[in-house]
Scaffold this motif. Structure first.
Motif: not given
Length: 241
Positions: A90-99, A132-150
């Motif tokens: 449930m934690q937001l990941i700060p940009k310092e950790v993303l980098a 239908e719905t599903g599961a998406t494995l994706h990269f995280m970025d500084e926005r919410i659930d918006s990173g590229p899909i793997i």
């Protein structure tokens, strides 16, 4: 076949976090550090405690810490992980950790991104009448659930499926996706990803469908969808009078 050592940090929670942590250990790729959500006190609730699971697996664990704390950031940076997994947290990941990790920070979201970004994705999908719905494995970025899909995998929503049933389906499908991803990492394969189509994105903030309240003017189909969307044992149903 070349097997690549995998240096990672695992930030997690919920049942999918416990499942995926076990996947890493079973695949001989234990993380260097486990960071459970700060409110995890080592006791199971409707999901297994990640603190408890990490202890059972004899994994180094940073308890009671927030990822945004400077002490946690320093500890992660010192480990020099290749990749960070943020699964069910449930934690937001700060940009310092993303980098920090060269391979990025990876998350699994309970929806077919770019649709249903945000919270309570399964409940909103049911209430909106999705089939239908599903599961998406994706990269995280500084926005919410918006990173590229793997990786992404869809599954059906049954006519009588509650939010808990759909979320449990997501947990099973998401765990399988994670295992496939780790297998590819260990083979040394390059991580291919696709940017999300922003024109198709939908975002649901923290609130439940209709604010968690039934509108008596709704037709019977909408009322049924609402009840299914709000049914998530062991949590009590809201007032639907």
């Amino acid at each position: 076949m070349t097997v690549r050592p995998l240096n990672s940090v695992f930030i997690g929670g919920r049942q999918i976090g416990a499942n995926c942590l076990r996947v890493l250990v079973d695949m001989d790729a234990p993380p260097q550090l486990v960071i459970p959500d700060p409110d995890d006190v080592g006791v199971d609730s409707w999901f297994e405690s990640l603190v408890k699971v990490a202890k059972e697996l004899s994994l180094p664990t940073l308890r009671g810490a927030r990822v945004k704390d400077e002490s946690a950031i320093k500890k992660i940076r010192a480990l020099k992980p290749d990749i960070i997994f943020c699964i069910g947290s449930m934690q937001l990941i700060p940009k310092e950790v993303l980098a920090i990790p060269p391979l990025g920070v990876v998350n699994i979201h309970p929806a077919l991104l770019p649709k249903y970004r945000g919270r309570y994705s399964t409940a909103h999908a049911i209430f909106n009448g999705e089939k239908e719905t599903g599961a998406t494995l994706h990269f995280m970025d500084e926005r919410i659930d918006s990173g590229p899909i793997i990786m992404q995998e869809a599954f059906p929503i049954g006519n009588e499926d509650t939010a808990r049933v759909v979320y449990d389906k997501f947990t099973e499908v998401g765990t399988a996706l994670f295992k496939r991803f780790v297998e590819s990492l260990k083979r040394g394969e390059e991580i291919a990803s696709t940017p999300q189509d922003e024109s198709k994105a939908t975002y649901y903030p923290k609130g439940l469908p209709s604010g968690g309240k039934m509108d008596p003017s709704w037709d019977e189909v909408t009322k049924k969808r609402f009840v299914l969307a709000m049914t998530f044992p062991p949590f009590p149903m809201p007032d639907i009078d």
